[in-house]
Write an enzyme that holds these catalytic residues in place. Structure first.
Site, PDB file in Angstrom:
ATOM      1  N   GLY A 257       0.632   0.328 -24.506  1.00  0.00           N
ATOM      2  CA  GLY A 257       1.354   0.690 -25.710  1.00  0.00           C
ATOM      3  C   GLY A 257       1.590   2.188 -25.742  1.00  0.00           C
TER       4      GLY A 257
ATOM      5  N   SER B 279      -1.228   6.686 -26.451  1.00  0.00           N
ATOM      6  CA  SER B 279      -1.030   5.545 -25.570  1.00  0.00           C
ATOM      7  C   SER B 279      -2.348   4.824 -25.366  1.00  0.00           C
ATOM      8  CB  SER B 279      -0.475   6.016 -24.216  1.00  0.00           C
ATOM      9  OG  SER B 279      -0.206   4.907 -23.377  1.00  0.00           O
ATOM     10  N   ASP B 280      -2.247   3.535 -25.087  1.00  0.00           N
ATOM     11  CA  ASP B 280      -3.441   2.757 -24.774  1.00  0.00           C
ATOM     12  C   ASP B 280      -3.073   1.673 -23.771  1.00  0.00           C
ATOM     13  OD1 ASP B 280      -6.361   2.325 -25.663  1.00  0.00           O
ATOM     14  OD2 ASP B 280      -5.518   0.307 -25.621  1.00  0.00           O
ATOM     15  N   THR B 281      -3.989   1.412 -22.857  1.00  0.00           N
ATOM     16  CA  THR B 281      -3.782   0.405 -21.830  1.00  0.00           C
ATOM     17  C   THR B 281      -4.923  -0.595 -21.849  1.00  0.00           C
ATOM     18  OG1 THR B 281      -2.588   1.968 -20.406  1.00  0.00           O
ATOM     19  CG2 THR B 281      -3.489   0.006 -19.350  1.00  0.00           C
TER      20      THR B 281
END
Length: 199
Positions: free
Chosen positions: A109, A72-74
């Site tokens: 994501g 995940s990435d923010t």
């Protein structure tokens, strides 16, 4: 506690927030942080950026475990600019001044590998911060909280006092959109609620 159960998912992140969010829905994880290049590509849209990094993290961790893997990435976006983690106090202060009194977008994501291949989603949440004074910014930096946070603030922490309103997923701003993540996990056969809710 889910941490005492056998892991059913590999989390490709050292983020204690993401681990806690997964454990809150009864998903026990093993953690394999992956160090990847997080530099945005030239003219890369922010949504593509977070999806690409989420997939890269999940793919990198996949070789370390037989379990399904989650990456995940923010990122925060304002005026078309992607805001990552601050390099130092001056960088953090600049970001918080930019966000002060304005609406911005938080994009998260999520990618999950498993029997169905690589499943990916992204979630956009609108966040409105109140005006933040320079003295508040300086005091907030001294708490240590902004150091490893995208956009230099944590909505679930002390910076919650700056958040006027949000439109969308609160958990996505923290680091993982739980509704969408649960949908991906179930499609990959990962049980929720410590196995009480079938995949």
């Amino acid at each position: 506690m889910s941490s005492q159960l056998a892991p059913v998912l590999c989390l490709a992140s050292a983020s204690p927030r993401r681990r806690a969010l997964l454990e809150s829905i009864g998903v026990a994880v093993q953690v394999h942080p992956c160090d990847i290049d997080e530099t945005p590509l030239a003219n890369e849209p922010a949504e593509d950026y977070v999806r690409r990094l989420a997939q890269a993290k999940a793919h990198a961790a996949r070789s370390m475990t037989p379990l399904p893997t989650l990456g995940s990435d923010t990122a925060l976006v304002i005026d078309g600019q992607i805001l990552g983690k601050p390099d130092d106090e001056a960088h953090a202060a600049g970001m918080l001044r930019l966000l002060s009194g304005r609406r911005h977008t938080v994009l998260t994501g999520v990618a999950v590998t498993g029997p169905q291949g690589m499943l990916v989603c992204s979630v956009a949440t609108q966040v409105m911060l109140r005006d933040i004074s320079d003295s508040e910014i300086a005091a907030y930096w001294r708490t240590g909280e902004p150091c490893d946070k995208a956009g230099s603030y944590a909505i679930q922490g002390m910076a919650s006092v700056f958040v006027e309103r949000i439109e969308g997923s609160h958990s996505a701003v923290v680091g993982l959109p739980l509704f969408e993540t649960a949908c991906l996990l179930r499609r990959q056969g990962v049980p929720l609620w410590n196995g009480h809710l079938p995949a």
